[in-house]
Design a protein around this motif. Structure first.
Motif, short mmCIF file in Angstrom:
data_model
loop_
_atom_site.label_atom_id
_atom_site.label_comp_id
_atom_site.label_asym_id
_atom_site.label_seq_id
_atom_site.Cartn_x
_atom_site.Cartn_y
_atom_site.Cartn_z
N ARG A 185 62.34 71.09 6.91
CA ARG A 185 61.06 71.70 6.52
C ARG A 185 60.31 72.23 7.74
NH1 ARG A 185 58.25 70.78 1.97
NH2 ARG A 185 56.42 70.24 3.20
N LEU A 215 57.64 75.13 6.89
CA LEU A 215 56.87 74.62 5.76
C LEU A 215 55.94 73.48 6.15
CD1 LEU A 215 59.59 74.68 2.95
CD2 LEU A 215 57.66 76.23 3.22
N LEU A 236 65.91 78.54 3.20
CA LEU A 236 66.09 77.12 2.91
C LEU A 236 66.52 76.92 1.46
CD1 LEU A 236 65.44 73.98 3.53
CD2 LEU A 236 63.19 74.48 2.59
N SER A 265 66.37 73.90 -0.89
CA SER A 265 65.85 72.53 -0.90
C SER A 265 66.62 71.69 -1.91
CB SER A 265 64.37 72.54 -1.24
OG SER A 265 64.21 72.96 -2.57
N GLY A 293 64.28 74.54 -6.49
CA GLY A 293 63.08 75.38 -6.64
C GLY A 293 63.34 76.70 -7.35
#
Lengths: 251, 252
Positions: free
Chosen positions: A49, A54, A72, A74, A78
């Motif tokens: 992150r 982020l 990214l 995650s 998402g």
């Protein structure tokens, strides 16, 4: 930092008053693939992150090479449930203001690359776990990043799908020549996908061991002696981190 | 099967109405056939059209005004903590107040024209839409926000980024809840419109119904009630169709 894709020096991150990461040093060359392996909660996600911009670091620095685009994937993927497969893939291009014809061509190319062409009109809720994972990977790759960050990308999948996606990712990485950092708690996955494997652990977390993987990434790799030997060595290093990581067990 | 059930339900309703009408007499409750005949007759009368169109205009304008005001305000309240800290107490203090109570205030401040009637409908629809839009902006899945943040180029100007967030995340995330609120508000909006049209006007279905009641013209009164019910039904169906058309992922 010429010739360096990622440079991490004395990196520290606190949650509350406690450091999760401290004194972390790492360098990564362009085109390299780095796998970070460590126990749950050791700060792998936090590190990714920070690199993705982020969240800020509390100490030291984590710098990505100048002008390098970062993407990214995650752990939660998402994916936007209201956008189709096509819409999800198109989003990074729309946000980067790509011209419409280039967007169409690029999305079509990625759909083909990831075997999702037949599913372009479906919503994420209509896809299987493996298809969702491929979509998230495609969405990260569509805007042609220089650095790809993957946080436990295959953790929610069954073993066979996981292996198939691992091969797919390895082929993509070789073909695209991008720099990749993968965080995982699977030693086999780390050893298969990383040319450099970093074992993280301790409290606060820091680097406990670095291993080089000279081997290739083919289906035969998984049963090759050098692979099994490296898995054993990484696992031993990982086990040593338990000795320095305080564990609280409640029954 | 659902169509058969709906047909049976309608038949049972008309049967009950017919039984009650026969029991009470047509001075109290006209039969369904008498109301249907009257309604059919009035559909061809320009005077009925004027009342119908006036209510349709006020209802639609109020519905639209309520939604276009409440949705952006709900997003802003959900995303800007300072604004929310200021407005949320006002919202929750005034939310339980029946909106029809604002009618005298609106008549005093805005006069006897169209504005107070349209604004009353807008306030009724807007309050419900505001509460759900704010909730959906407050409860956005952090994974979706993070995905947006990580996909958005870091050098994108803040205003362009905020607009893109609204378009790609906030709007679609809150749309199903907003349309559900609109569907639920459709009945309340029409009842509020009826109240607004019962005062200080000689145009609209509310006036039409009250005028018929005053003259004890029961078939005419029921024709007005039927028209007003159809108006509410139209808003309801429009909300359902909009949800099916604009939110196909909800069923996905």
């Amino acid at each position: 930092m010429p010739g360096t894709a990622v440079r991490i020096r004395g990196l520290g991150k606190k949650f509350g008053s406690d450091f999760v990461l401290k004194g972390l040093d790492l360098d990564l060359e362009p085109g390299q693939s780095l796998a970070i392996v460590g126990p749950s909660g050791c700060g792998k996600t936090t590190l990714l992150r920070i690199l993705a911009g982020l969240c800020p670091a509390d100490e030291g620095e984590a710098r990505v090479g100048p002008g390098q685009a970062v993407a990214l994937v995650s752990q939660s993927l998402g994916l936007l449930p209201w956008k189709t497969v096509w819409g999800n893939l198109d989003l990074p291009l729309a946000l980067a203001d790509w011209p419409a014809p280039a967007r169409v061509a690029r999305v079509q190319a990625v759909l083909g690359d990831l075997g999702l062409a037949e599913l372009a009109g479906r919503y994420p809720g209509q896809l299987s776990g493996g298809q969702r994972q491929r979509l998230a990977l495609g969405r990260a790759l569509v805007a042609q990043p220089d650095l790809l960050l993957l946080d436990e990308p295959f953790s929610a999948l069954d073993a066979l799908t996981r292996e198939a996606l691992g091969f797919h990712l390895a082929r993509l990485w070789e073909r695209l020549g991008l720099t990749m950092i993968l965080a995982t708690h699977s030693v086999e996955e780390a050893v298969f996908l990383g040319r450099v494997i970093v074992v993280m652990g301790g409290q606060p977390t820091t680097v406990r061991g670095i291993f080089q993987n000279p081997g290739s990434q083919t289906p035969q790799t998984l049963t090759a002696d050098f692979f099994l030997d490296l898995v054993r060595r990484v696992r031993l290093a990982l086990r040593e981190t338990w000795a320095v990581t305080p564990h609280r067990v409640e029954v | 099967m659902p169509r058969v059930a709906a047909g049976l339900a309608l038949l049972a309703f008309v049967g009950l109405w017919q039984t009650l009408a026969l029991a009470l007499g047509d001075q109290v409750l006209p039969t369904p056939a008498a109301v249907a005949a009257d309604f059919w007759l009035r559909l061809g009368q320009p005077e009925f059209h004027r009342h119908l169109l006036a209510s349709l205009w006020r209802g639609s304008a109020g519905f639209f005004l309520g939604l276009v005001t409440a949705i952006p305000l709900g997003w802003l309240m959900g995303r800007l903590k300072t604004l929310d800290a200021f407005l949320a107490p006002l919202l929750f203090l005034t939310y339980p107040v029946p909106k029809v109570l604002f009618l005298p205030v609106l008549l005093v401040t805005l006069g006897l024209g169209e504005a107070p009637k349209i604004i009353l409908v807008a306030v009724t629809v807007g309050y419900q839409a505001l509460v759900v839009t704010r909730d959906s902006a407050l409860n956005l899945d952090p994974a979706h926000l993070e995905a947006f943040d990580s996909l958005c180029p870091p050098r994108k100007p803040p205003l362009a980024k905020a607009l893109a967030l609204t378009r790609h995340v906030l709007w679609p995330a809150s749309l199903p809840a907003v349309l559900t609120a609109a569907r639920l508000a459709s009945g309340t909006a029409v009842s509020v419109l009826f109240m607004a049209e019962s005062f200080a006007t000689d145009l609209g279905l509310g006036y039409f119904i009250m005028d018929a009641w005053g003259n004890l013209d029961l078939p005419k009164m029921f024709s007005g009630i039927l028209a007003m019910g159809l108006l509410g039904g139209m808003f309801y169906v429009m909300s359902v169709v909009a949800e099916k058309t604009w939110c196909p992922w909800v069923k996905a």
